[in-house]
Design an enzyme around this catalytic site. Structure first.
Site, short mmCIF file in Angstrom:
data_model
loop_
_atom_site.label_atom_id
_atom_site.label_comp_id
_atom_site.label_asym_id
_atom_site.label_seq_id
_atom_site.Cartn_x
_atom_site.Cartn_y
_atom_site.Cartn_z
N TYR A 168 0.85 -1.20 0.00
CA TYR A 168 0.00 0.00 0.00
C TYR A 168 0.88 1.24 0.00
O TYR A 168 1.85 1.34 0.77
CB TYR A 168 -0.90 0.02 1.23
N GLU A 201 -3.71 7.39 -4.28
CA GLU A 201 -3.64 6.12 -3.56
C GLU A 201 -3.34 4.98 -4.53
O GLU A 201 -4.05 4.80 -5.51
CB GLU A 201 -4.96 5.83 -2.84
#
Length: 397
Positions: free
Chosen positions: A119, A207
């Site tokens: 992530y 993101e």
């Protein structure tokens, strides 16, 4: 302003960031040729909506085998069939709510062999007023879930704008993700390019979830979400051209065309206030008296009669609204202008729910006189507490 995944990947690709090759499809008959242009032997078919959790989502009235808005196809024909199953259907995820969102675009891209999922995100830290990196080894999951259950697996740090992005920032990310060898160099390059893209495009959030390590040991951005500062769109025409108005709340879209700060909520009392702080206080006191606000609406300090009229129309267009509270403290904004706007709106769209008006400040006496002389069924309030109590009582009584 948010954009679709395929648009975000287009920006990443232009910035030199590694992403999979893909094609966007708007009609089912385009799917076969689009998939045929890709290498295969695996194809990923992705519904394009402005919401997360697509892979775990479900389509309304879906039949067996039609689960999820992200599916893996093993042939061009299978990719075509999956596209037909998704286009025009309503996808429900944990972020869309029960109403879901209609899928009007499908992104077909080459499949990837995944060794690890990570992530990586950049966002504006409101506390430090700096760009921050958020990284975790737990890719492919909601970062909120990771933060709640295993917060020690999240690293977050800000970039000093005086120095900007440096090589050691990239290495810090690489070491936090457990990367090694050539992956460290790739990570430093990736972090630098993402930061540059973030600044130059006036982004609010980028993101990458997941950022993957492929079977060949290389980094690749497998999914991407981007949001941009709406106040900077005047200088970001390329970004503005990516706007998909069908993904936006119709009331919020109408408000943006009149420079009204409007956010739709789930309550039953519509609010029209001038000033963000006063609007927040109004919402809080509505909750204090046992009800829920239906919106945040700041008409601004220099609103015109026309803007106030449109604001009132937007509030009344919400079927959940059972009462309206107008709370104005006149400084730059004059109370008589608000009064004229409210009266004009009521005469145009009608008034089917209780309306409480609290005015104070510049030209307050004139504003009250205008309302009193209008003949409208308006409940007057002396102060904020009195206004909240009266509108809640009117709605619940």
């Amino acid at each position: 302003m948010n954009i679709h995944e395929y648009q975000a990947k287009g920006l990443l690709r232009a910035a030199g960031v590694p992403v999979s090759d893909g094609r966007i499809v708007f009609k089912a008959e385009e799917a076969k040729s689009a998939a045929g242009e890709l290498d295969g032997p695996l194809w990923v078919v992705k519904a394009q909506i402005h919401a997360g959790g697509r892979g775990k989502g479900s389509f309304k009235e879906a039949s067996a085998g039609e689960k999820g808005g992200v599916r893996l196809a093993r042939s061009v024909a299978e990719a075509e069939e999956m596209t037909k199953q998704m286009l025009g259907r309503t996808l429900v995820t944990h972020q869309t709510g029960p109403a879901g969102k209609q899928v009007n675009r499908i992104y077909i891209e080459d499949g990837s062999e995944i060794e690890r999922e990570l992530y990586l995100a950049l966002l504006v830290d409101r506390v430090t007023s700096r760009i921050s990196f958020v990284v975790s080894t737990e890719g492919g999951m909601d970062i909120e879930e990771v933060a709640a259950n295993t917060p020690e697996k999240i690293l977050s740090f800000s970039i000093d704008p005086a120095t900007g992005i440096q090589g050691f920032h990239g290495r810090r990310v690489a070491f936090a993700l457990g990367l090694e060898g050539k992956q460290v160099k790739q990570c430093v390059d990736l972090v630098g390019k993402l930061y540059k893209l973030f600044v130059e495009r006036d982004a609010e959030m980028v993101e990458i979830n997941p950022l993957i390590v492929t079977d060949k040991g290389d980094l690749k951005c497998l999914d991407a979400k981007m949001g941009f500062d709406s106040n900077a769109l005047y200088r970001q025409q390329e970004i503005l051209s990516l706007r998909d108005e069908t993904e936006e709340d119709s009331k919020e879209l109408a408000a943006s065309k009149y420079d009204l700060n409007y956010i739709a909520l789930d309550g039953e009392i519509g609010c029209m206030v001038n000033g963000a702080g006063l609007a927040m206080a109004t919402m809080d006191i509505i909750k204090l008296y046992g009800a829920e606000p239906a919106n945040f609406l700041d008409v601004g300090g220099g609103a015109t009669k026309e803007k106030v009229t449109e604001a009132f129309k937007i509030i009344t267009s919400d079927p959940n609204v059972k009462g309206i509270l107008v709370n104005i403290f006149g400084g730059i904004m004059r109370c008589d202008i608000i009064a004229e706007g409210v009266i004009a709106a009521v005469k145009e769209v009608g008034l089917q729910v209780p309306l409480v008006v609290r005015l104070e400040g510049t030209n307050v006496d004139l504003g009250k006189q205008i309302i009193n002389d209008s003949g409208l069924n308006v409940i007057a309030a002396d102060n904020l507490s009195d206004a909240a109590e009266k509108i809640v009582k009117a709605v619940k009584g």
